[in-house]
Design a protein around this motif. Structure first.
Motif, short mmCIF file in Angstrom:
data_model
loop_
_atom_site.label_atom_id
_atom_site.label_comp_id
_atom_site.label_asym_id
_atom_site.label_seq_id
_atom_site.Cartn_x
_atom_site.Cartn_y
_atom_site.Cartn_z
N LEU A 274 0.82 -1.20 0.00
CA LEU A 274 0.00 0.00 0.00
C LEU A 274 0.86 1.25 0.00
CD1 LEU A 274 -2.83 -1.01 2.50
CD2 LEU A 274 -2.98 -0.85 0.03
N ASP A 275 1.97 1.22 0.78
CA ASP A 275 2.87 2.37 0.81
C ASP A 275 3.48 2.60 -0.57
OD1 ASP A 275 2.39 2.81 3.44
OD2 ASP A 275 4.13 1.70 4.16
N ASP A 276 3.82 1.51 -1.28
CA ASP A 276 4.41 1.63 -2.61
C ASP A 276 3.45 2.32 -3.57
OD1 ASP A 276 6.66 0.38 -1.74
OD2 ASP A 276 6.13 -1.61 -2.49
N ILE A 277 2.15 1.99 -3.45
CA ILE A 277 1.15 2.62 -4.32
C ILE A 277 1.09 4.13 -4.05
CG2 ILE A 277 -1.33 2.78 -4.81
CD1 ILE A 277 -1.50 -0.22 -4.21
N GLU A 278 1.11 4.50 -2.77
CA GLU A 278 1.08 5.92 -2.40
C GLU A 278 2.33 6.63 -2.91
OE1 GLU A 278 -1.36 7.66 -1.01
OE2 GLU A 278 -2.58 5.85 -1.10
N VAL A 279 3.47 5.96 -2.79
CA VAL A 279 4.74 6.56 -3.24
C VAL A 279 4.70 6.81 -4.73
CG1 VAL A 279 7.19 6.09 -3.60
CG2 VAL A 279 6.18 5.68 -1.38
N ARG A 280 4.16 5.81 -5.48
CA ARG A 280 4.09 5.98 -6.93
C ARG A 280 3.19 7.17 -7.29
NH1 ARG A 280 4.31 0.23 -7.24
NH2 ARG A 280 2.04 0.05 -7.22
N LYS A 281 2.07 7.29 -6.55
CA LYS A 281 1.18 8.42 -6.81
C LYS A 281 1.89 9.75 -6.55
CE LYS A 281 -3.22 6.10 -5.79
NZ LYS A 281 -4.39 6.05 -4.87
N LEU A 282 2.65 9.80 -5.44
CA LEU A 282 3.38 11.02 -5.09
C LEU A 282 4.45 11.34 -6.13
CD1 LEU A 282 3.76 10.50 -1.24
CD2 LEU A 282 2.46 12.30 -2.36
N MET A 283 5.12 10.28 -6.64
CA MET A 283 6.15 10.48 -7.66
C MET A 283 5.55 11.04 -8.94
SD MET A 283 8.35 6.97 -7.04
CE MET A 283 9.03 7.03 -8.69
N GLU A 284 4.37 10.50 -9.32
CA GLU A 284 3.69 11.00 -10.52
C GLU A 284 3.26 12.45 -10.33
OE1 GLU A 284 0.50 8.30 -11.11
OE2 GLU A 284 1.79 6.63 -11.77
N GLU A 285 2.76 12.77 -9.14
CA GLU A 285 2.35 14.14 -8.84
C GLU A 285 3.54 15.08 -8.88
OE1 GLU A 285 -0.10 17.39 -7.63
OE2 GLU A 285 -0.45 15.46 -8.62
N CYS A 286 4.68 14.61 -8.35
CA CYS A 286 5.90 15.42 -8.34
C CYS A 286 6.36 15.72 -9.76
CB CYS A 286 7.01 14.69 -7.57
SG CYS A 286 8.53 15.64 -7.43
N LYS A 287 6.34 14.69 -10.62
CA LYS A 287 6.75 14.87 -12.02
C LYS A 287 5.81 15.82 -12.74
CE LYS A 287 9.03 10.37 -12.44
NZ LYS A 287 8.99 9.03 -13.08
N ARG A 288 4.49 15.71 -12.43
CA ARG A 288 3.51 16.59 -13.07
C ARG A 288 3.74 18.05 -12.66
NH1 ARG A 288 -1.03 19.14 -12.01
NH2 ARG A 288 -1.09 18.47 -9.83
N LEU A 289 4.03 18.26 -11.37
CA LEU A 289 4.27 19.62 -10.88
C LEU A 289 5.54 20.20 -11.48
CD1 LEU A 289 3.32 19.16 -7.12
CD2 LEU A 289 2.06 20.45 -8.83
#
Length: 208
Positions: A162-177
């Motif tokens: 579950l943590d890995d899924i959240e991390v991936r979401k945060l990474m995608e958000e970071c790249k988008r920003l």
């Protein structure tokens, strides 16, 4: 006047560990717990802002609550000399009664009201982790005298999926920003060029 002691409980308290390889984004979590009976405003700063993406990097923590801050180290060529160069600081201040605007809280805060905690960054290479894991496994096997299959720890992928899924979401958000920031920077540069051309035209008209 003596500086106020940090009200938040930080976990980890002293250093942020990032485990390689560093060819992709590496994420570690920083937990901020507010044990007081007051609301606390926080913000996270770093000496290397271009190397990290922090979410959230600021906010308000209610009494008895906790916030998990994800610190994402951007890919880079690992250099052993950088082990102790990067640092983070968690700065906090009590939120005055009735205050709603976080920016106003920081703007109105006095120097003696500010609290801060500093953490250093530690980079660990994969082979360093393997050595440590091998040592722990051999110790466990020696004490229990059990087969190696019984002494192995539960795979992290099972317990932290579950943590890995959240991390991936945060990474995608970071790249988008980051992409949005690059776009805004480019638009800003174009506006400056257009403004310069407009000024020249106006000056030309005034001269005539």
């Amino acid at each position: 006047m003596a500086k106020l002691e940090q009200v938040l409980i930080l976990e980890p308290p002293i250093e942020l560990k990032f485990k390689g390889p560093f060819t992709d984004v590496v994420t570690t979590n920083l937990k901020l717990k507010n044990p007081s009976e007051k609301r606390v405003c926080f913000k996270v700063k770093t000496t290397a802002p271009r190397r990290y993406c922090v979410r959230p990097n600021s906010g308000i923590i209610d009494p008895g609550s906790m916030v998990t801050v994800s610190v994402m180290l951007q890919p880079f060529d690992y250099d052993p000399n950088e082990k102790s160069k990067h640092k983070f600081m968690v700065q906090t201040v009590y939120v005055p009664a009735g205050a709603a605007d976080m920016d106003a809280v920081w703007k109105d805060a006095k120097a003696e009201d500010l609290m801060d905690s500093k953490l250093r960054c530690v980079f660990e290479l994969p082979f360093e982790n393997e050595k440590s894991n091998d040592l722990e496994t051999s110790k466990s096997a020696a004490v229990t005298n059990a087969p190696k299959s019984e002494g192995l720890p539960i795979p992290k992928s099972v317990s932290t999926s579950l943590d890995d899924i959240e991390v991936r979401k945060l990474m995608e958000e970071c790249k988008r920003l980051q992409a949005e920031l690059a776009k805004i920077t480019d638009e800003n540069r174009q506006l400056k060029v257009s403004l310069s051309e407009l000024v020249r035209k106006v000056l030309g008209i005034l001269k005539h």
